[in-house]
Each structure stands twice: as structure tokens, then as C-alpha cells.
Design a protein around this motif. Structure first.
Motif: not given
Length: 175
Positions: A9-13, A15-23, A54-64
Motif C-alpha cells: 500500500x505504501x509503495x503504491x500510494x 507519491x500521491x499521499x506525499x503530494x497531498x501532504x505537501x499541498x 478502504x485504507x486510502x480514504x482513512x489515510x487521507x482523512x488522517x493526513x488532513x
């Protein structure tokens, strides 16, 4: 604790999660810290998250949520240098798109954390109002009003970006 699939999951996502974190943060180092902090939390809940589907949705919510939490506790430093009295002549730049991105990044830094999160999720992550509301755990109406207020604030703090600050153009500039 079962971490099967977490590495994939981390390897696949990542870059996208890092972009969100950077923005969200506007700073590459803070973005790395933010993502690392969130991934540690996600790893601790991975078994349940992977099972729920849906771990990506949880991860994005956690980032925000983590970003908003950090901003509440620590106010960003305010540069002491006085800004220029005028905007440089845009014709002097070879790439207006790059200049727009820089100015937009600086303008985003002037938004409230929740407004910035809404703009990032709606226009950079290309989420619908409903998806953004679900991720932020608020109503669609709140997303609409936060988007409206954030765009109005961007028009005030960066009037030179007026040509970008309607929804279709802003989405295209984010790409």
C-alpha cells in the motif's frame, strides 16, 4: 499485529499521499513529517483497515486531520521581509504556469487549515463535494461554503491569480 499488504500500500500510494501532504503543508520537510506520522498511525491499525477495504480514504482523512491539528497547535512562522510593492511583470517570465503555481502555493499558505484542506482535496485530488465531505466528516454544504470562502480569500490575497480562481481553471492548474 498483521501488516500484510501495508508495505505494498505504501509503495503504491506514497507519491500521491506525499503530494497531498505537501499541498497541505506547503513545505517538503513538513510534508514528510506529516506523512510519516500518519503512516505510523495507519500501520498500527492496518489489520482492521485492510479488512474494512478502504485504507486510502482513512489515510487521507488522517493526513488532513493531523495537518489541521498541527496548525492549531503551532502557528506558522510569518516572514519578516516586506513583500514587494508591486507584482513583477509577468512577461518577464518564460513560464507563466510555473509562476502561477508558486503564487498559488504562497496564497494557499494564507488560508485557514480547513479551507486549504478543502481546496487541496477538491481541486488537486479531484474529489467530489460528497467525497470531500465524507473525508472531512462534514456536510456537503460545509464543503461548498468552505470552498466558496477559500476561493474568495484567494482572490483577496492573490488578485494576480484571478484568471485561475474559477473551479474548472483551478482544477486544470492543479495538474
Amino acid at each position: 499485529m498483521d501488516h500484510t499488504g501495508f508495505r505494498d500500500f505504501v509503495l503504491a500510494r506514497q507519491q500521491a499521499l506525499m503530494r497531498t501532504a505537501y499541498l497541505l503543508t506547503g513545505d517538503p520537510h513538513l510534508a514528510e513529517d506529516l506523512l510519516q506520522t500518519v503512516l505510523v498511525k495507519v500501520a498500527g491499525k492496518w489489520g482492521r483497515l485492510a479488512k474494512d477495504g478502504n485504507p486510502e480514504a482513512y489515510t487521507r482523512r488522517a493526513l488532513v486531520n493531523q495537518y489541521i491539528s498541527w496548525r492549531r497547535r503551532h502557528r506558522p512562522e510569518v516572514p519578516s521581509a516586506r513583500p514587494p510593492d508591486h507584482v513583477p511583470d509577468r512577461a518577464a517570465y518564460h513560464d507563466d504556469t510555473a509562476l502561477d503555481r508558486i503564487v498559488l502555493g504562497q496564497a494557499l499558505a494564507k488560508l485557514a487549515p480547513r479551507q486549504r484542506a478543502v481546496i487541496v482535496l477538491r481541486f488537486w485530488e479531484d474529489l467530489t463535494e460528497a467525497q470531500t465531505a465524507d473525508l472531512l466528516r462534514c456536510s456537503v454544504g460545509t464543503v461548498k461554503s468552505q470552498t466558496h470562502h477559500a476561493l474568495a480569500r484567494l482572490r483577496v490575497v492573490a488578485p494576480e491569480l484571478a484568471h485561475l480562481l474559477n473551479e474548472p481553471v483551478l482544477q486544470e492548474a492543479a495538474r
